[in-house]
Scaffold this active site. Structure first.
Site, PDB file in Angstrom:
ATOM      1  N   ASP A   7       0.833  -1.306  -0.141  1.00 13.16           N
ATOM      2  CA  ASP A   7      -0.122   0.103   0.088  1.00 13.16           C
ATOM      3  C   ASP A   7       0.830   1.227  -0.115  1.00 13.16           C
ATOM      4  OD1 ASP A   7      -1.897   2.049   0.648  1.00 13.16           O
ATOM      5  OD2 ASP A   7      -2.964   0.636   1.956  1.00 13.16           O
TER       6      ASP A   7
ATOM      7  N   HIS B 298      -3.048  -0.385  -2.605  1.00 16.64           N
ATOM      8  CA  HIS B 298      -4.333   0.524  -1.941  1.00 16.64           C
ATOM      9  C   HIS B 298      -5.216   0.324  -3.053  1.00 16.64           C
ATOM     10  CE1 HIS B 298      -5.821   3.221   0.643  1.00 16.64           C
ATOM     11  NE2 HIS B 298      -6.332   3.795  -0.032  1.00 16.64           N
TER      12      HIS B 298
END
Length: 229
Positions: free
Chosen positions: A167, A198
């Site tokens: 992420d 993400h």
């Protein structure tokens, strides 16, 4: 759309609603990303309704730009979304989520209510678990949870967090802090998705990673089935 009165009674905001074909098994509040109650969030609601839940997605940006819908694959709109996040009052957002929970509970005659959130919504799902009477919460790629670990003692009902291992909004150090702070919490479960970025479970757009999304969504469905019915 369902109009919802604020807890203070000083305003009203809209929420997208998806209803199941029959009697709802429970209700789930779907908490938006920084892109508003987008087509993807509405699709999340529709999928939950197909599974038998009443799904409600409140427009949490209504004080800033009501009804806004942004596309993360368009750079200018991504920047606009980031700007909105910077202006967004998260405490007010939790109050609006609580108002939505109350409406949802009334809609199903006092039954169980869960919540699921994505990105900013994942962070808000954690905060909702700590600050409201929601019965079960799920957060996808929640941001900034390391700064909220001081609230973990208030989490009284089950919370599931999906963590994207790559992420770019949540560093490896932050992910490690989440595990250090939450792995021993009796109500919290963390699932890691190594190499995923993400937004991997988005319904629409370039960020989606189908295999990881399906794995996370299956875990979420099992979690809600166990904790909401």
């Amino acid at each position: 759309m369902l109009p919802i009165l604020t807890l203070a009674g000083d305003g009203q905001f809209d929420a997208y609603v998806a209803r199941p074909a029959g009697t709802a098994r429970a209700a789930i509040v779907v908490i938006q990303e920084i892109f508003g109650v987008s087509a993807g969030i509405r699709r999340k609601c529709d999928r939950l309704a197909q599974d038998g839940y009443l799904a409600i997605a409140p427009d949490l940006f209504w004080r800033l730009n009501p009804g806004i819908q942004l596309d993360p694959d368009v750079p200018e709109e991504m920047q606009q979304a980031l700007d909105l996040m910077g202006k967004f009052d998260q405490d007010q957002g939790i109050a609006d989520i609580e108002a939505t929970i109350r409406i949802a509970r009334a809609e199903i005659a006092g039954g169980k209510v869960g919540c699921v959130g994505y990105c900013l919504g994942g962070r808000l799902a954690y905060m909702t678990a700590a600050r409201t009477d929601v019965d079960a919460s799920v957060g996808y790629y929640a941001v900034g949870i390391d700064g909220l670990l001081g609230e973990k003692h208030a989490i009284a009902h089950p919370l599931l967090l999906h963590i994207a291992g790559a992420d770019h909004f949540v560093s490896a150090e932050t992910q490690a802090a989440m595990h250090d702070g939450l792995d021993d919490h009796p109500k919290v479960t963390l699932i890691d998705y190594p190499g995923e970025d993400h937004g991997f479970a988005t319904e629409i757009g370039a960020r989606r990673s189908p295999e990881a999304a399906d794995r996370a969504d299956a875990a979420t469905a099992a979690f809600f089935a166990e904790n909401l019915g």
